[in-house]
Design a protein around this motif. Sequence first.
Motif, short mmCIF file in Angstrom:
data_model
loop_
_atom_site.label_atom_id
_atom_site.label_comp_id
_atom_site.label_asym_id
_atom_site.label_seq_id
_atom_site.Cartn_x
_atom_site.Cartn_y
_atom_site.Cartn_z
N MET A 173 -5.07 -4.82 -16.09
CA MET A 173 -4.98 -4.19 -14.60
C MET A 173 -3.73 -3.35 -14.57
SD MET A 173 -5.08 -6.10 -10.98
CE MET A 173 -6.54 -7.07 -11.52
N ASP A 174 -4.00 -2.22 -14.11
CA ASP A 174 -3.11 -1.11 -14.13
C ASP A 174 -2.27 -1.25 -12.54
OD1 ASP A 174 -1.28 1.03 -13.92
OD2 ASP A 174 -2.75 2.63 -14.39
N TRP A 175 -1.18 -2.34 -12.68
CA TRP A 175 -0.79 -2.49 -11.26
C TRP A 175 -0.04 -1.35 -10.72
CZ3 TRP A 175 -2.01 -5.96 -7.94
CH2 TRP A 175 -2.56 -7.04 -8.37
N THR A 176 0.76 -0.46 -11.77
CA THR A 176 1.51 0.69 -11.07
C THR A 176 0.71 1.75 -10.42
OG1 THR A 176 2.71 0.40 -13.15
CG2 THR A 176 2.80 2.60 -12.16
N ARG A 177 -0.67 1.80 -11.04
CA ARG A 177 -1.56 2.89 -10.31
C ARG A 177 -1.88 2.25 -9.14
NH1 ARG A 177 -6.78 2.63 -10.05
NH2 ARG A 177 -6.96 0.91 -11.13
N ILE A 178 -2.34 0.75 -8.95
CA ILE A 178 -2.88 0.19 -7.76
C ILE A 178 -1.49 0.41 -6.73
CG2 ILE A 178 -3.54 -2.05 -6.67
CD1 ILE A 178 -4.88 -2.49 -9.25
N LEU A 179 -0.47 0.08 -7.05
CA LEU A 179 0.55 -0.18 -6.15
C LEU A 179 0.87 1.41 -5.62
CD1 LEU A 179 2.84 -3.20 -7.46
CD2 LEU A 179 1.18 -3.23 -5.49
N THR A 180 1.06 2.27 -6.37
CA THR A 180 1.21 3.67 -6.09
C THR A 180 0.30 4.06 -4.90
OG1 THR A 180 2.32 4.14 -8.11
CG2 THR A 180 1.69 5.84 -6.79
N ASN A 181 -1.11 3.77 -5.02
CA ASN A 181 -2.09 4.05 -4.23
C ASN A 181 -1.91 3.42 -2.93
OD1 ASN A 181 -3.38 5.99 -6.20
ND2 ASN A 181 -4.64 4.58 -6.96
N VAL A 182 -1.65 2.29 -3.18
CA VAL A 182 -1.43 1.49 -1.89
C VAL A 182 -0.38 1.92 -1.03
CG1 VAL A 182 -0.83 -1.00 -0.95
CG2 VAL A 182 -2.41 -0.75 -2.73
N ALA A 183 0.84 2.28 -1.80
CA ALA A 183 2.12 2.69 -1.06
C ALA A 183 1.74 4.14 -0.50
CB ALA A 183 3.27 2.84 -2.00
N GLY A 184 0.92 4.94 -1.15
CA GLY A 184 0.50 6.41 -0.66
C GLY A 184 -0.13 6.29 0.76
N GLU A 185 -0.96 4.83 1.00
CA GLU A 185 -1.43 4.75 2.34
C GLU A 185 -0.35 4.53 3.40
OE1 GLU A 185 -4.67 4.75 3.01
OE2 GLU A 185 -5.21 5.24 0.82
N PHE A 186 0.64 3.96 3.06
CA PHE A 186 1.66 4.04 4.10
C PHE A 186 1.98 5.35 4.97
CE2 PHE A 186 4.29 0.54 1.76
CZ PHE A 186 3.08 -0.20 1.71
N PHE A 187 1.89 6.63 4.38
CA PHE A 187 2.29 7.64 5.00
C PHE A 187 0.94 8.62 5.12
CE2 PHE A 187 3.99 7.83 0.94
CZ PHE A 187 3.64 9.15 0.58
N ALA A 188 -0.36 8.05 4.74
CA ALA A 188 -1.37 8.86 4.63
C ALA A 188 -1.80 9.65 5.84
CB ALA A 188 -2.57 8.42 4.12
N PRO A 189 -2.40 10.74 6.01
CA PRO A 189 -3.06 11.24 7.24
C PRO A 189 -3.69 10.36 7.97
CG PRO A 189 -2.88 12.84 5.43
CD PRO A 189 -2.61 11.79 4.74
#
Length: 328
Positions: free
Chosen positions: A1-17
């Motif tokens: 499982m690519d946790w780096t990719r998952i956590l990066t995408n999740v963090a991107g939701e913090f300030f998504a439009p």
Amino acid sequence: MDWTRILTNVAGEFFAPTTAAYALAAIGLNIHFGLTGLLNMGQAGFMLLGAYGFAIATIAGWPLWAAVLIAIAAATIFALILGIPTLKLRGDYLAIVTIAAAEIVRLVGRSTALTELTGASSGLRGNQYKDTFQDASPFDDGTWALGPFEYAVNASNSWWIRIVGWTVVALACLLVWLLIRSPWGRVLKGIREDEDAVRSLGKNVYSYKMQALVLGGVIGSLAGILYVLPRAVQPDSMGRSMTFFIWTILLLGGAATVFGPVLGSIIFWAVLALVKLTLRDVVPTTLVRSEQIEQFGWIIVGVALMLLIIFRPQGILGDKKELAINAH
């Protein structure tokens, strides 16, 4: 499982439009419910009207500021039409009327009789109405990278949308903070707690409710504009489920608080993204298809909403004494 990719995408939701749009919609609902005690189950209707008003005016050749004013005017007129006959209703009755009104807006928007105006069920494509917003950007075209996050500067799902969106959210939070501490806000709180007592003090409860409905609806219309800037105006994407998501966000963060809607939106979309991305990596497609994982995420939303109402109705930041739902 690519946790780096998952956590990066999740963090991107913090300030998504989308996160900003839902936070703004929940702030409007907070004025309705958290401050005034109005059980508005049709906030998606205000968002859809704002989106249509902005998009149709822009397609017709109106400048950006005028298109935004058209969206605000549409939400104001809808609030007046909705509020004049219904604001004397209380509790569940108002909820039934508002959810029906929002459904009427959605069904009218997808009507084939208005295909040339609204695009009917196909909606309005984003490239028809985004130009004026993108042209207002002071930044040059291209891409920016901030750590692991790289987005276009001015195109769809861009830094420009994020900057404007979260600026509007911050201004809306400031407005709510000022209102809560104002005499007007204290009257709204009194109406939420006991409108008969407020009426006995000589206050026009009906007028205050109408003002709150209009103000929260206008904020909802701005959220609708922000929601459709990275995508298209599609009426079926702004229906009952959207209202339920907004309610979940408000109750998660805490009603009658300043930052509750913002925190609720961030947690809501980040957790949802984490669940979906993790399941897609863990569960084999032979067992569960990708679209079924999507539906499972919404099941989690429904269960979370029920658990919130049962065990922590005041939310993360809220005070149980401040929650209007106890009065109904």
